[in-house]
Design a protein around this motif. Structure first.
Motif, PDB file in Angstrom:
ATOM      1  N   ALA A  67      38.377  36.207  48.450  1.00  0.00           N
ATOM      2  CA  ALA A  67      38.459  37.588  48.930  1.00  0.00           C
ATOM      3  C   ALA A  67      39.752  38.260  48.474  1.00  0.00           C
ATOM      4  O   ALA A  67      39.744  39.429  48.077  1.00  0.00           O
ATOM      5  N   ARG A  68      40.850  37.520  48.504  1.00  0.00           N
ATOM      6  CA  ARG A  68      42.121  38.088  48.043  1.00  0.00           C
ATOM      7  C   ARG A  68      42.067  38.397  46.556  1.00  0.00           C
ATOM      8  O   ARG A  68      42.558  39.440  46.111  1.00  0.00           O
ATOM      9  N   THR A  69      41.469  37.501  45.768  1.00  0.00           N
ATOM     10  CA  THR A  69      41.320  37.741  44.335  1.00  0.00           C
ATOM     11  C   THR A  69      40.456  38.969  44.088  1.00  0.00           C
ATOM     12  O   THR A  69      40.780  39.820  43.253  1.00  0.00           O
ATOM     13  N   GLU A  70      39.352  39.075  44.814  1.00  0.00           N
ATOM     14  CA  GLU A  70      38.453  40.223  44.674  1.00  0.00           C
ATOM     15  C   GLU A  70      39.172  41.518  45.030  1.00  0.00           C
ATOM     16  O   GLU A  70      39.045  42.525  44.324  1.00  0.00           O
ATOM     17  N   LYS A  71      39.940  41.500  46.103  1.00  0.00           N
ATOM     18  CA  LYS A  71      40.690  42.693  46.510  1.00  0.00           C
ATOM     19  C   LYS A  71      41.691  43.073  45.427  1.00  0.00           C
ATOM     20  O   LYS A  71      41.815  44.251  45.074  1.00  0.00           O
ATOM     21  N   HIS A  72      42.397  42.084  44.891  1.00  0.00           N
ATOM     22  CA  HIS A  72      43.384  42.350  43.848  1.00  0.00           C
ATOM     23  C   HIS A  72      42.701  42.942  42.607  1.00  0.00           C
ATOM     24  O   HIS A  72      43.194  43.926  42.033  1.00  0.00           O
ATOM     25  N   ASP A  73      41.570  42.358  42.210  1.00  0.00           N
ATOM     26  CA  ASP A  73      40.853  42.867  41.037  1.00  0.00           C
ATOM     27  C   ASP A  73      40.365  44.296  41.260  1.00  0.00           C
ATOM     28  O   ASP A  73      40.459  45.142  40.358  1.00  0.00           O
ATOM     29  N   ARG A  74      39.837  44.568  42.442  1.00  0.00           N
ATOM     30  CA  ARG A  74      39.351  45.923  42.724  1.00  0.00           C
ATOM     31  C   ARG A  74      40.504  46.928  42.745  1.00  0.00           C
ATOM     32  O   ARG A  74      40.361  48.060  42.273  1.00  0.00           O
ATOM     33  N   THR A  75      41.646  46.511  43.279  1.00  0.00           N
ATOM     34  CA  THR A  75      42.809  47.397  43.305  1.00  0.00           C
ATOM     35  C   THR A  75      43.269  47.711  41.891  1.00  0.00           C
ATOM     36  O   THR A  75      43.551  48.869  41.558  1.00  0.00           O
ATOM     37  N   ARG A  76      43.342  46.686  41.038  1.00  0.00           N
ATOM     38  CA  ARG A  76      43.745  46.918  39.638  1.00  0.00           C
ATOM     39  C   ARG A  76      42.745  47.833  38.936  1.00  0.00           C
ATOM     40  O   ARG A  76      43.142  48.733  38.186  1.00  0.00           O
ATOM     41  N   HIS A  77      41.448  47.615  39.174  1.00  0.00           N
ATOM     42  CA  HIS A  77      40.430  48.459  38.541  1.00  0.00           C
ATOM     43  C   HIS A  77      40.576  49.908  39.016  1.00  0.00           C
ATOM     44  O   HIS A  77      40.512  50.842  38.203  1.00  0.00           O
ATOM     45  N   ARG A  78      40.779  50.092  40.310  1.00  0.00           N
ATOM     46  CA  ARG A  78      40.935  51.436  40.858  1.00  0.00           C
ATOM     47  C   ARG A  78      42.190  52.111  40.301  1.00  0.00           C
ATOM     48  O   ARG A  78      42.157  53.298  39.951  1.00  0.00           O
ATOM     49  N   GLU A  79      43.271  51.364  40.153  1.00  0.00           N
ATOM     50  CA  GLU A  79      44.494  51.935  39.587  1.00  0.00           C
ATOM     51  C   GLU A  79      44.276  52.354  38.138  1.00  0.00           C
ATOM     52  O   GLU A  79      44.768  53.398  37.703  1.00  0.00           O
ATOM     53  N   ARG A  80      43.532  51.538  37.389  1.00  0.00           N
ATOM     54  CA  ARG A  80      43.227  51.917  35.999  1.00  0.00           C
ATOM     55  C   ARG A  80      42.381  53.184  35.954  1.00  0.00           C
ATOM     56  O   ARG A  80      42.614  54.054  35.113  1.00  0.00           O
ATOM     57  N   GLN A  81      41.404  53.294  36.847  1.00  0.00           N
ATOM     58  CA  GLN A  81      40.557  54.481  36.881  1.00  0.00           C
ATOM     59  C   GLN A  81      41.382  55.727  37.206  1.00  0.00           C
ATOM     60  O   GLN A  81      41.200  56.779  36.596  1.00  0.00           O
ATOM     61  N   ILE A  82      42.289  55.604  38.141  1.00  0.00           N
ATOM     62  CA  ILE A  82      43.144  56.741  38.497  1.00  0.00           C
ATOM     63  C   ILE A  82      44.044  57.108  37.327  1.00  0.00           C
ATOM     64  O   ILE A  82      44.221  58.290  37.012  1.00  0.00           O
ATOM     65  N   SER A  83      44.591  56.103  36.647  1.00  0.00           N
ATOM     66  CA  SER A  83      45.457  56.359  35.496  1.00  0.00           C
ATOM     67  C   SER A  83      44.686  57.090  34.398  1.00  0.00           C
ATOM     68  O   SER A  83      45.197  58.053  33.808  1.00  0.00           O
ATOM     69  N   ILE A  84      43.476  56.643  34.124  1.00  0.00           N
ATOM     70  CA  ILE A  84      42.641  57.306  33.100  1.00  0.00           C
ATOM     71  C   ILE A  84      42.352  58.742  33.517  1.00  0.00           C
ATOM     72  O   ILE A  84      42.432  59.675  32.706  1.00  0.00           O
ATOM     73  N   HIS A  85      42.021  58.958  34.780  1.00  0.00           N
ATOM     74  CA  HIS A  85      41.725  60.303  35.284  1.00  0.00           C
ATOM     75  C   HIS A  85      42.942  61.212  35.154  1.00  0.00           C
ATOM     76  O   HIS A  85      42.824  62.371  34.747  1.00  0.00           O
ATOM     77  N   ILE A  86      44.116  60.679  35.463  1.00  0.00           N
ATOM     78  CA  ILE A  86      45.344  61.473  35.351  1.00  0.00           C
ATOM     79  C   ILE A  86      45.622  61.831  33.894  1.00  0.00           C
ATOM     80  O   ILE A  86      45.975  62.972  33.571  1.00  0.00           O
TER      81      ILE A  86
END
Length: 101
Positions: A67-86
């Protein structure tokens, strides 16, 4: 013996006899063997329960780590999506560069 009830005296005597017989029965070799077998069965059951608890605890640790790994992966993916959007938002609002020849 005017004040003594024969029924109460009989109950008392019966209780003493029953208690004496009970003590002798409980301290007999057969009773001790039965107690030993029952205690051994309880210890075996305890060991089995502890093995099950250990297995469940290990599974919970694995689930928590996943679960911690999944949370970390989702957080990194979300940060990448926000960076691309910006980056896209900045590029769409940027002033066009003048090309000099």
């Amino acid at each position: 013996m005017a004040g003594i009830s024969w029924s109460k005296l009989g109950l008392f005597a019966g209780g003493v006899l029953f208690g004496t017989a009970g003590v002798k029965l409980l301290s007999s070799k057969d009773a001790k063997k039965c107690y030993t077998n029952a205690t051994a069965a309880v210890l075996r059951a305890k060991e089995s329960v502890m093995e099950t608890v250990t297995t469940v605890r290990e599974n919970c640790d694995d689930i928590l780590a996943d679960a911690r790994t999944e949370k970390h992966d989702r957080t990194r993916h979300r940060e990448r999506q926000i960076s691309i959007h910006i980056k896209r938002a900045r590029s769409s609002y940027a002033l066009p560069r003048a090309h000099f020849l």
